[in-house]
Design a protein around this motif. Structure first.
Motif, mmCIF file in Angstrom:
data_model
loop_
_atom_site.group_PDB
_atom_site.id
_atom_site.type_symbol
_atom_site.label_atom_id
_atom_site.label_comp_id
_atom_site.label_asym_id
_atom_site.label_seq_id
_atom_site.Cartn_x
_atom_site.Cartn_y
_atom_site.Cartn_z
ATOM 1 N N LYS A 30 19.421 19.575 12.169
ATOM 2 C CA LYS A 30 20.582 20.288 11.656
ATOM 3 C C LYS A 30 21.322 19.432 10.625
ATOM 4 C CE LYS A 30 24.779 22.636 13.240
ATOM 5 N NZ LYS A 30 25.609 22.973 14.435
ATOM 6 N N SER A 34 21.130 24.969 9.084
ATOM 7 C CA SER A 34 22.029 25.349 10.174
ATOM 8 C C SER A 34 21.268 26.222 11.156
ATOM 9 C CB SER A 34 23.261 26.081 9.635
ATOM 10 O OG SER A 34 22.877 27.250 8.935
ATOM 11 N N GLN A 35 21.928 26.523 12.262
ATOM 12 C CA GLN A 35 21.271 27.265 13.320
ATOM 13 C C GLN A 35 20.877 28.664 12.884
ATOM 14 O OE1 GLN A 35 20.591 25.638 16.012
ATOM 15 N NE2 GLN A 35 19.653 27.269 17.214
ATOM 16 N N VAL A 81 15.463 24.754 14.121
ATOM 17 C CA VAL A 81 16.536 23.839 13.734
ATOM 18 C C VAL A 81 17.045 23.159 15.006
ATOM 19 C CG1 VAL A 81 18.782 23.593 12.628
ATOM 20 C CG2 VAL A 81 17.140 25.278 11.775
ATOM 21 N N PHE A 128 19.221 20.018 17.074
ATOM 22 C CA PHE A 128 20.393 19.150 16.962
ATOM 23 C C PHE A 128 20.685 18.550 18.331
ATOM 24 C CE2 PHE A 128 21.593 23.523 17.563
ATOM 25 C CZ PHE A 128 22.480 23.488 18.624
#
Length: 540
Positions: A145, A192-193, A220, A222
């Protein structure tokens, strides 16, 4: 017939070329797309009904004979054959087969039909390149991310393909990022998500409309934003220790490693962060460390430490209850980790019996503090030892509490007796003081009285007392004469004289009168003392 079987002389081909050019200008033409290495059939006009003899030619710089419905004339190549009595069927198309084809039909009249064959090839391979963080064992790509990801796609075909990117997020429709010829490249700067999903590169042959695509799933990832949390607790139904580690907020879930500290001895690994330990692996004060690791970092992971402790107990050793009353026994546990289980037992039998709450016993627990309330105490049933037990997987502690049950005391009778004794003692002391020291009592009483009070004690002589004193004086004179006579006989004995003065009345007066009375009393005492001294000095 033999002449018909011969090839057309050059003059005839030239005439055919002129005629074909004329009909092409008239617009009698059909476009057909053929795939390399595939088969295709070219129809001789879009007509129905009976058909006459047909001949197929290839139109290059000059017409080239290919095939005739006359079976005595062989085809130019074995790949050519007649289908449906008039159509040209070509096997295993080659790129060189692209061009114009002409069909001549003779039926009542001669008709010419032109077909334009265009060759197409591919796309055969689509090359996709995504500069991601890494790949999972199943081939799925993932990116961190906030990172930048570059996308590129290319393919080859005849003619060159149209390449475009498509994106489809989970549970959403497909989005197109744009298209380009031959190749397509773009970059996503901050992953990003919501950019997680399937990325598809689609290559389309614009001539044959044949498509080829490659879809790649991009995840993605993180790490959790905060530090991991770990704790220990007692497992349900047993005294085993359950170690639990949580590191929430990341994607995907991290991996956990439990070690024994110090030393780093590995206790176990788990995706859930839970590890069960039996009592043989435990000791008071031992530490266990949980290390969480995530696929996108941090590299050294994150950790937390748990230290286990055995319980300690604090309670009153003795309690008293009156028959028919209630009493509460308290037991406080401290220092236990994981939290201890608290039990109340009655130390009457072996093994000890666990006390269960009922109408006679009430057990309450607030955190690590437990109370046992005994209702309607009975000396026969309830008196004795009670045991408070605290246990966790690390250790067990017990404390004994002695409960004494007594008959209730008559508090009113005790208080009345004490008050009576105090009053009796006060009366006795007052009587003794009045009997042995009246002057002292007078002084004490005067001290408690104010100076403004008019009641004072004075010494006066009443008439009755004067008569009594005269009689006493006569008696004293007689006694003196007798003593004098005895003195002559016994000179060693020296008589002593004294006067007795009594408090005759308590009247209202002032301080001066009292002073005069006291002065008179002192004067009489002085005179008597001087008389006694003179008598002592008198010669016998």
């Amino acid at each position: 017939m033999a002449a018909g079987a011969r090839a057309c002389p050059p003059q005839v081909l030239v005439c055919l070329g002129v005629l074909l050019a004329r009909w092409v200008a008239a617009g009698f033409e059909a476009l057909v797309i053929g795939e390399v290495h595939e088969n295709i059939t070219l129809r001789c006009g879009n007509v129905s009904g009976p058909r006459g003899p047909v001949t197929w030619y290839r139109n290059d710089s000059e017409p080239v004979f290919l095939l005739s419905s006359n079976s005595s004339i062989p085809p130019a190549e074995p790949r050519f054959s007649l289908a449906n009595a008039s159509s040209l069927h070509i096997k295993v198309l080659r790129p060189q087969d692209e061009g114009n084809y002409t069909c001549r039909e003779v039926l009542n009249e001669t008709r010419w039909f032109r077909v334009w064959l265009q060759m197409a090839r591919g796309p055969y391979e689509v090359e996709v390149n995504i500069s991601s963080t890494g790949a999972l064992p199943n081939g799925t790509l993932y990116a961190a991310k906030g990172s930048q990801v570059d996308f590129s796609c290319n393919s080859s075909s005849r003619p060159p393909p149209m390449v475009e990117w498509q994106f489809q997020a989970p549970d959403s429709s497909t989005e197109t990022f744009g298209n380009n010829l031959t190749a397509s490249c773009f970059s996503l700067l901050l992953m990003s998500q919501n950019l997680q999903g399937n990325y598809t590169c689609l290559a389309t042959n614009m001539r044959s409309r044949r498509q080829r695509k490659v879809t790649t799933e991009l995840l993605v990832y993180f790490p959790p934003p905060s530090a991991p949390q770990c704790w220990a607790e007692m497992s349900q139904g047993s005294l085993m220790l359950q170690l639990t580690c949580r590191w929430d907020g990341g994607y995907p879930d991290p991996d956990f490693l439990w070690t024994e500290e110090p030393g780093g001895v590995v206790v176990g690994m788990s995706k859930l962060g839970v590890k069960m330990l039996n009592q043989s692996q435990l000791s008071d004060g031992k530490k266990f460390k949980c290390v969480g690791s995530h696929i996108v970092g941090p590299e050294l992971g994150a950790s937390c430490v748990v230290q286990i402790r055995s319980p300690s107990l604090l309670s009153e050793p003795m309690k008293t209850c009156f028959v028919g009353g209630n009493v509460t026994l308290t037991c406080q546990v401290s220092g236990a980790y994981p939290l201890a289980k608290i039990l109340w037992l009655r130390n009457l039998t072996q093994p000890e019996v666990v006390i269960r709450p009922n109408g006679h016993y009430l057990i309450t627990q607030d955190g690590q503090s437990s109370t046992l309330t005994i209702r309607n105490c009975s000396q026969v049933v309830d008196e004795g030892y009670y045991v408070c037990r605290a246990e966790n997987p690390v250790g067990v502690r017990e404390v004994d509490i002695w409960l004494s049950v007594k008959e209730p005391l008559n508090i009113g009778g005790i208080v009345g007796t004490i008050v009576s004794l105090l009053l009796l003692g006060l009366a006795i002391i007052s009587g003794l003081m009045l009997y042995y020291s009246p002057v002292f009592c007078w002084k004490v009483g005067n001290t408690f009285r104010g100076q403004d009070m008019g009641d004072v004690m004075v010494l006066v002589d009443s008439e009755e007392e004067e008569e009594v004193e005269e009689e006493n004086a006569a008696e004293e004179e007689e006694e003196e004469e007798e003593e004098a006579n005895e003195g002559e006989e016994s000179p060693e004995e020296i008589p002593k004289h004294g006067h007795i003065h009594r408090v005759t009345a308590l009247v209202n007066g002032n301080v001066d009168w009292m002073a005069n009375g006291l002065q008179a009393l002192q004067d009489n005492s002085s005179e008597e003392q001087s008389d006694i001294i003179q008598e002592e000095d008198r010669p016998v």
